[in-house]
Every structure is written in structure tokens, then in C-alpha cells.
Design an enzyme around this catalytic site. Structure first.
Site, PDB file in Angstrom:
ATOM      1  N   GLU A  70      -8.077  19.109 -11.078  1.00 40.14           N
ATOM      2  CA  GLU A  70      -8.512  20.264 -11.878  1.00 40.14           C
ATOM      3  C   GLU A  70      -7.577  21.597 -11.384  1.00 40.14           C
ATOM      4  O   GLU A  70      -8.152  22.624 -11.198  1.00 40.14           O
ATOM      5  CB  GLU A  70     -10.038  20.468 -11.249  1.00 40.14           C
ATOM      6  CG  GLU A  70     -10.700  19.567 -11.914  1.00 40.14           C
ATOM      7  CD  GLU A  70     -12.211  19.647 -11.589  1.00 40.14           C
ATOM      8  OE1 GLU A  70     -12.970  19.368 -12.420  1.00 40.14           O
ATOM      9  OE2 GLU A  70     -12.498  20.014 -10.419  1.00 40.14           O
TER      10      GLU A  70
HETATM   11  C1  TNX Z   1     -14.993  17.411 -10.688  1.00 38.27           C
HETATM   12  S1  TNX Z   1     -13.983  14.966  -9.947  1.00 38.27           S
HETATM   13  C2  TNX Z   1     -14.362  17.442  -9.502  1.00 38.27           C
HETATM   14  C3  TNX Z   1     -15.181  17.896  -8.547  1.00 38.27           C
HETATM   15  C4  TNX Z   1     -16.657  18.400  -8.860  1.00 38.27           C
HETATM   16  C5  TNX Z   1     -17.128  17.192  -9.737  1.00 38.27           C
HETATM   17  C6  TNX Z   1     -18.485  17.364  -9.830  1.00 38.27           C
HETATM   18  C7  TNX Z   1     -12.709  15.701  -9.442  1.00 38.27           C
HETATM   19  C8  TNX Z   1     -11.545  14.833  -8.937  1.00 38.27           C
HETATM   20  N1  TNX Z   1     -13.231  17.102  -9.567  1.00 38.27           N
HETATM   21  O1  TNX Z   1     -14.360  19.328  -7.947  1.00 38.27           O
HETATM   22  O2  TNX Z   1     -17.168  18.636  -7.403  1.00 38.27           O
HETATM   23  O3  TNX Z   1     -16.428  17.140 -10.797  1.00 38.27           O
HETATM   24  O4  TNX Z   1     -18.901  16.097 -10.520  1.00 38.27           O
END
Ligand code: TNX
Length: 510
Positions: free
Chosen positions: A320
Site C-alpha cells: 500500500e
Molecule cells: C491492509 S494487508 C494492510 C494493512 C491493514 C489491513 C487491515 C496489508 C499488507 N496492508 O495496513 O492493517 O489492510 O485489514
């Protein structure tokens, strides 16, 4: 660098037909056969023998005996040589590092393995064969009976993990130890700790002290936060190792870095420190890709994290990174990865990293939701020689709500019932991904909505044992209709252990 994870064992096949009706094990062993008419009863005179004792093998026996002494009140001395219960590391290497054979007859219990780790897995099975009250911390009345059986067992995959996000909310050493205890009941062998994010920095780094002086004191919702000192972290690593679990430390980069950017103004492009963050948005922070200081910072951080971690993997996050221009991201990941390799570790990262060039021996953690782009990235990683750990967010994420009434958790990846979290095959979930590239599974727990162990346990149980079974048991043994009966039996163990599990209506709890 030598790779730790080996190809799945394929030489053992399941014999579901030979499974006795009383079998209630999770994960389901490769083969289990009843010894008809035989029953072992643990008596107060019983001994625990260790054949070819080593420090590690004796420690497995000591841990087991110490636990059973509490519930049975029996002395259970541990001695070299055969005992009433014998643990032997004289087993053939064909069992693999984690494989074991277990035999229970009228008068003895024998666990044979090639390594102390195999013995530990066998003892884990033996604990589940005993009545649930054997898990009690206070003396219970017997009898302590086990139905006669022979088991031959070894894992399908070498990587079987669970993650705890200690950044969004901090969890104490005691909490992490409990998490380890509960996960190790299901033969999980990797503890992934998400140690840094926008909301807080949780591991001591002497060369950048503001990380823990300043950014450890923050968490979601404005609570006190906290961090692990080097002594704390060493305690966690050792506690995990005693339970044959390896700590996989994650320092999330280049996004999810507000805690670092708030601690050191000079890491920011404009030279100004960001404010601490206690919300739950993602994707707003980024390390400065074209600053040399960014890599000096990561060099120091990865060095100190590598020094604190005996396992051979450092997870550099990579998810992300919405505030990092994509061309910058593709520049950043290989540079950060090189620093991980420089400090003697394999690179692990969320599947986005596979778009960049990866060093040999990397591990890509798939967290997609059946979307083409995420699946394509997992395949791209494999094309580069990487291995894949499966954490599909719409199945393996422990922070997703069970249904719309679940009081905690998120739902961006969907609602995940117990059946949904269990009913998938790690080898075939991603089309056209070579099966041999999959080294295992991991169930992540993100903690935006969870700030204490009772709520953590509520989200983890009863779903974690299912993911553990997907990682251990042969594909032919995975069957919801029989799994859910075995899972129902585990409820009585969680009651004894004081686990705040969700009594999912799908399960016919005893
Ligand atoms: C996505 S999954 C994220 C996290 C969040 C999560 C909540 C991922 C690799 N990154 O930063 O905590 O969703 O479900």
C-alpha cells in the site's frame, strides 16, 4: 545464502479411511490408525524418558512434563533412556525436520523423530490426545486415558505462520507469549511481528533512538503505545524458539512509515517532521526515495533488527505505498532489499514487491482477494525465483469480521466465516502459479480495532486452527464436514485455557 524452506514432503499419503472415529486432532495427521482395544492410562508412577538426550530434546521433555505436572499432580520425572512416555530422536531422517511417529498402546507412549523439533510436534499431538483437562494449570482428577493409536505425520508446507500487528496497538511481552503458546498448539512455526507502521514504532534501534523515545508512545486511538527493548525482544525470540517458532520481524517500507517520519525531520523530503498519527487510514506516508539518508536509516535499522533475530528472514513490508510514485517504488524496493541481504537475511515482502527486481531467495506474501492484479504479481515474483506464502485477505485475514454482527474487526476483504477461512487450497488458489513455489500459509492479524488479548483471541479462535491445518495436513485430508467436528472438540480445550473464542454458530460446540 542457504534457504531454510524446503519443498513440501510429498512421499506421505493420507489414508482417510483408516482414521478412527475418535480422532479429534488439528491439524489432521498424515496417517492415523487405531490400535483396537488398547488404552493407555497415565499413572502417578509414570516417567518421561529421553533417548539420546540433547539439550533441545530434554527441553521438549521438560516443557511437556512441567505442563502435565500442573494438571495431573504426578511427579513425572524426566530421565535419560526409555520411560513410560519415551521421546526419541533416533528416528530416520526420512521423517523430515518436523515429522514424527507416535504410538500409544496399553502401557507406553512413544514419540520418535529425527530432530527435537519433530519431537516437539509429536508432543503437541500427544497433548491433543489427552483429555482437555490436561491443559489446566491446577490439579484435576483423572483418569488420564488415551485411546491406542499409531500416527505418522509430517507437514505439507515448511512455512506455517501467524502475524500480530503490534504497531496499530501495542501488545506486551506477556501477550505475545500467550499468542505464541496458543499458535504453537496448532503446529504453527513462524511468528510474523508487524513492528512498525504509521501509528507506532515498536522495536529498539540504538542508532536511531527517537524511534522508540518518541514514536513508540503512539497508537491507534491515542493510547499509550509501547515498544520492545532489546531485552524484551530477545525474550520473545527465545520463548518462540523453545516452541520451535521463528520470529519474522517486519519493518514496513516505503509506505506505512509515519512513525519514523515523525521521529526524524531529516527523513522527510521537506525536512519537516510529520505529526504522530493515531487514526486508521493507510497509504499516506512514504520514505523519501531519492535521499541517501533513507538508505543509511534502513541500513542501520535492518542491521539492528537482523542482530536481534536468529531467523533468516526480514520482512520489509512494501504494501500500500500509495504515496510513493510507482517509478520511485521500483527504485526503492531493490535498494531496500539489498540492505536486507547485506545483513545476511532473506527478503520477505507483501506481494506488491514482486513488481520490482528481487534478490535471489525472496519470499512474496500474497494478500490478494482473488483479484487478477495481485495474482499476477505473485506469479511475477515466482518468475523471478521467489517463493510464495499465501495470506489471501478474503480467507486468511483474522481481522475480518465473521459476519455483520461481529463487534470488532474490519470488512474490506469481506466477511470471513469459519468455513470460508478453511475452505481453500494454498497450492491451487492462484491460477497458473507453480505449486512448488508455494512454501506455506500465514494468517495475519491487524489490530486497528483490537487493543487487548480478549478481543485478539475472539478474532483468532476458532479460525486460526483451520489455516494451521491448511499449512500442515495433506490436501486429501482437508474436508470441512469432518474438520468442523474436530474443531468443535477444541472448544473444551479453549475453555480450560481461558481462551475468549467466538462460539461461531456454524460449529456444533460440545
Ligand atoms: C491492509 S494487508 C494492510 C494493512 C491493514 C489491513 C487491515 C496489508 C499488507 N496492508 O495496513 O492493517 O489492510 O485489514
Amino acid at each position: 545464502m542457504e534457504a531454510t524452506f524446503h519443498k513440501p514432503l510429498r512421499w506421505l499419503t493420507s489414508t482417510a479411511e483408516s482414521r478412527p472415529p475418535e480422532a479429534t486432532l488439528i491439524p489432521q495427521p498424515v496417517t492415523q490408525t487405531a490400535l483396537q482395544g488398547q488404552t493407555f492410562t497415565l499413572q502417578s508412577s509414570a516417567t518421561v524418558g529421553v533417548v539420546t538426550p540433547s539439550e533441545a530434546a530434554s527441553s521438549v521433555a521438560d516443557q511437556f512434563a512441567a505442563r502435565l505436572r500442573l494438571s495431573t499432580g504426578f511427579p513425572l520425572p524426566v530421565q535419560p533412556g526409555a520411560g513410560t512416555i519415551t521421546l526419541s530422536t533416533d528416528g530416520p531422517s526420512s521423517l523430515g525436520a518436523e515429522g514424527y511417529e507416535l504410538r500409544v498402546d496399553d502401557s507406553t507412549v512413544t514419540i520418535t523423530a529425527a530432530t527435537p523439533e519433530g519431537l516437539f510436534r509429536g508432543v503437541t499431538t500427544l497433548r491433543q490426545l489427552l483429555p482437555a483437562k490436561a491443559e489446566a494449570a491446577t490439579e484435576q482428577a483423572g483418569p488420564w486415558e488415551i485411546a491406542g493409536t499409531t500416527i505418522s505425520d509430517a507437514p505439507r508446507y515448511p512455512y506455517r505462520g501467524v502475524m500480530l500487528d503490534v504497531s496499530r496497538h501495542f501488545f506486551s511481552v506477556a501477550d505475545v507469549k500467550r499468542y505464541i503458546d496458543l499458535a504453537s498448539l496448532y503446529k504453527l512455526n513462524q511468528l510474523h511481528l508487524h513492528l512498525s507502521d504509521d501509528q507506532g514504532w515498536r522495536i529498539q534501534v540504538d542508532s536511531w533512538p527517537e524511534l522508540t523515545k518518541y514514536a513508540a508512545g503512539s497508537e491507534v486511538g491515542g493510547g499509550p503505545g509501547g515498544h520492545f527493548t532489546k531485552a524484551d525482544f530477545a525474550e520473545i525470540v527465545m520463548y518462540a524458539a523453545e516452541r520451535f517458532m521463528t520470529v519474522v520481524p517486519e519493518i514496513d517500507t516505503p509506505g506505512h512509515t509515519n512513525a519514523a517520519l515523525a521521529s526524524y525531520a531529516e527523513l522527510n523530503a521537506d525536512g519537516e517532521a510529520t505529526p504522530l498519527y493515531t487514526g486508521t487510514e493507510v497509504g499516506f506516508s512514504s520514505l523519501t526515495v531519492d535521499k541517501d539518508l533513507t538508505y543509511e536509516f534502513l541500513d542501520d535499522v535492518f542491521r539492528e533488527v537482523a542482530e536481534q533475530t536468529p531467523g533468516d528472514v526480514i520482512h520489509l513490508g512494501g504494501d500500500e505505498a500509495h504515496s510513493t510514485p510507482h517509478s520511485d517504488y521500483l527504485t526503492f524496493v531493490p535498494k531496500a532489499a539489498e540492505l536486507v541481504v547485506k545483513h545476511g537475511k532473506r527478503v520477505m515482502g507483501w506481494h506488491e514487491i514482486a513488481d520490482a527486481d528481487l534478490p535471489a531467495g525472496s519470499i512474496v506474501q500474497y494478500w490478494g482477494t482473488d483479484d487478477d492484479r495481485a495474482q499476477a504479481l505473485a506469479r511475477k515474483g515466482v518468475t523471478q525465483g521467489a517463493e510464495v506464502v499465501m495470506s489471501p485477505a478474503n480467507r486468511a485475514y483474522l481481522d475480518m469480521k465473521y459476519d455483520q454482527d461481529t463487534p470488532y474487526g474490519l470488512d474490506w476483504a469481506g466477511l470471513i466465516s469459519v468455513e470460508k477461512s478453511y475452505s481453500w487450497d494454498p497450492a491451487t488458489l492462484i491460477p497458473e502459479l507453480p505449486e512448488s513455489a508455494v512454501i506455506g500459509v500465514e494468517a495475519p492479524l491487524w489490530t486497528e480495532t483490537l487493543d487487548n488479548m480478549a478481543t485478539v483471541e475472539f478474532m483468532v479462535f476458532p479460525r486460526l486452527p483451520g489455516v494451521a491445518e491448511l499449512g500442515w495436513s495433506p490436501a486429501s485430508a482437508l474436508e470441512w464436514s469432518t474438520y468442523k467436528d474436530r474443531l468443535a472438540e477444541q472448544g473444551s480445550r479453549w475453555e480450560v485455557l481461558g481462551v475468549n473464542f467466538y462460539r461461531a454458530p456454524e460449529i456444533d460446540w460440545r
